[in-house]
Design a protein around this motif. Structure first.
Motif, short mmCIF file in Angstrom:
data_model
loop_
_atom_site.label_atom_id
_atom_site.label_comp_id
_atom_site.label_asym_id
_atom_site.label_seq_id
_atom_site.Cartn_x
_atom_site.Cartn_y
_atom_site.Cartn_z
N LYS A 227 1.26 -1.17 0.07
CA LYS A 227 -0.14 0.14 -0.16
C LYS A 227 0.94 1.35 -0.40
O LYS A 227 0.32 2.46 -0.76
CB LYS A 227 -0.86 0.11 1.24
CG LYS A 227 -1.39 -1.18 0.98
CD LYS A 227 -2.81 -1.44 2.66
CE LYS A 227 -3.26 -2.16 2.87
NZ LYS A 227 -3.94 -2.44 3.86
N ASN A 228 2.06 1.28 0.30
CA ASN A 228 3.11 1.91 0.50
C ASN A 228 4.41 2.02 -0.01
O ASN A 228 5.12 1.39 0.81
CB ASN A 228 2.48 2.75 1.78
CG ASN A 228 3.55 3.88 2.34
OD1 ASN A 228 4.41 4.68 1.22
ND2 ASN A 228 4.40 4.46 3.88
N LEU A 231 7.75 2.96 1.88
CA LEU A 231 8.52 3.03 2.64
C LEU A 231 9.65 2.37 3.04
O LEU A 231 10.33 1.82 2.62
CB LEU A 231 7.22 1.60 3.33
CG LEU A 231 7.55 1.23 4.90
CD1 LEU A 231 6.27 2.71 5.62
CD2 LEU A 231 6.88 -0.19 4.63
#
Length: 373
Positions: A227-228, A231
């Protein structure tokens, strides 16, 4: 004349009887029509009225109402095509759906199961994230005596201010002998949750699906990374200081795996006998065996057995065999079994050393050795 009068009266009474019968049948069929279209939900008719009517119409069925046979595999039919997303839903997605949709959306019931009542859950899967809770819930929903909320309610950790009566509206309808369940993995690590569940019912049965905390942390990180993509690396997040090797316990991916600490909080309110600890590893390698323990714990007949599973070599997970009336088997979705990023072995060793004393304490507290060391 007397005979004619008698004959007239008899005919009049007969006609009156037919008319009464006619109107009675109209009322019955009208009532059935509204029930089948869902309008009976808003009517205060008690369950025993439905049972008495059904027992008269179908005397061979006996006193207890039973769901239709097809409900044995209800998880495959009650979910729409988007049901696969239900399998894969993250905590945030579950909450957004719950806030945005009416509670009836979450009732995994067919129209034929408008009979019954909404009860507080007698059993809750309280944790842990990335441990196998979704698989356990879906396996349990094969059982005809288990009725469960599909999405994660997050009531005791995020939405408690809505009140217990609101919480009950989320529950599916159940008949006598059926168990109401829900699962929200973050309950296990939320400090306020044990007292809140205890206030609802001190007899609630609690299920915790645990997994090697090192593997669980990597899986948690992998999910967040999808989702990221920006990160930081796992090793940058896991250490407060990479030189000293001090583990950052404030990072949720690490903190969740300190099972002994979270269990202490639950044991302040519930005896150990009311908690069942399911091995996330065995749920993959021996799903039928773990499901046997779960069904025994819940006081259910062992309905979910080896015949319900096959191992999908591609996904690396057990799947539910194709049920009658379904075009395909039921497997965990794309979000399950993601390939993990490459993490330096030394980082994993340090993390394993960190968890070792907590694991040993957890084994001692539960009386079970999960073999993570």
């Amino acid at each position: 004349m007397g005979c004619w009068t008698t004959s007239f009266k008899f005919g009049h009474l007969k006609a009156h009887s037919k008319l009464s019968f006619f109107f009675t049948m109209i009322l019955i069929f009208t009532y059935l029509f509204y029930c089948l279209t869902g309008y009976c939900d808003s009517m205060p008719t008690p369950l025993y009225v439905h049972q008495r009517f059904r027992s008269k119409m179908f005397p061979k069925e006996g006193k207890k109402l039973q769901p239709e046979a097809h409900l044995n595999v209800s998880i495959f039919r009650e979910l729409p095509e988007s049901g696969q997303q239900d399998f894969n839903a993250t905590d945030g997605e579950d909450e957004r759906r719950q806030r945005g949709l009416g509670y009836e959306t979450f009732n995994n019931l067919s129209v034929s199961n408008n009979f019954g009542t909404k009860e507080f859950p007698q059993a809750i899967i309280i944790g842990v994230k990335k441990g196998g809770t979704r698989a356990l819930l879906e396996f349990l929903r094969v059982h005809p005596d288990v009725r469960a909320v599909g999405a994660e309610p997050h009531f005791f950790d995020r939405l408690y201010d809505k009140g217990l009566q609101w919480y009950r509206t989320l529950m599916p309808r159940t008949l006598e002998g059926q168990i109401t369940m829900e699962k929200t993995p973050s309950y296990f690590i939320t400090h306020e949750t044990p007292q809140r569940v205890f206030s609802m019912s001190r007899g609630t049965k609690l299920i915790v699906v645990v997994r090697d905390p090192v593997t669980r942390a990597v899986s948690d990180y992998t999910q967040t990374l999808t989702k990221n993509p920006g990160l930081p690396s796992f090793q940058n997040l896991v250490f407060k200081n990479s030189t000293t090797g001090l583990i950052d316990t404030s990072w949720s991916a690490v903190r969740i795996g300190i099972y002994a600490k979270h269990l202490e909080n639950w044991l302040r309110y519930f005896p150990l006998s009311q908690l069942l600890f399911v091995s996330g590893e065995k749920l993959v390698t021996d799903p039928a065996g773990e499901m046997g323990k779960v069904q025994d714990f819940l006081g259910l007949k062992r309905v979910v057995t080896n015949k319900h599973f096959y191992f999908n070599q591609t996904k690396g997970f057990p799947c539910l065999k194709k049920p009658e009336g379904s075009s395909r088997p039921r497997c965990l979705g794309k979000s399950k079994g993601r390939p993990h990023p490459n993490i330096p072995v030394e980082v994993l060793h340090r993390l394993r050393d960190f968890y070792r004393p907590f694991n040993l304490k957890f084994y001692q507290m539960t009386g079970q050795d999960f073999g993570w060391d």
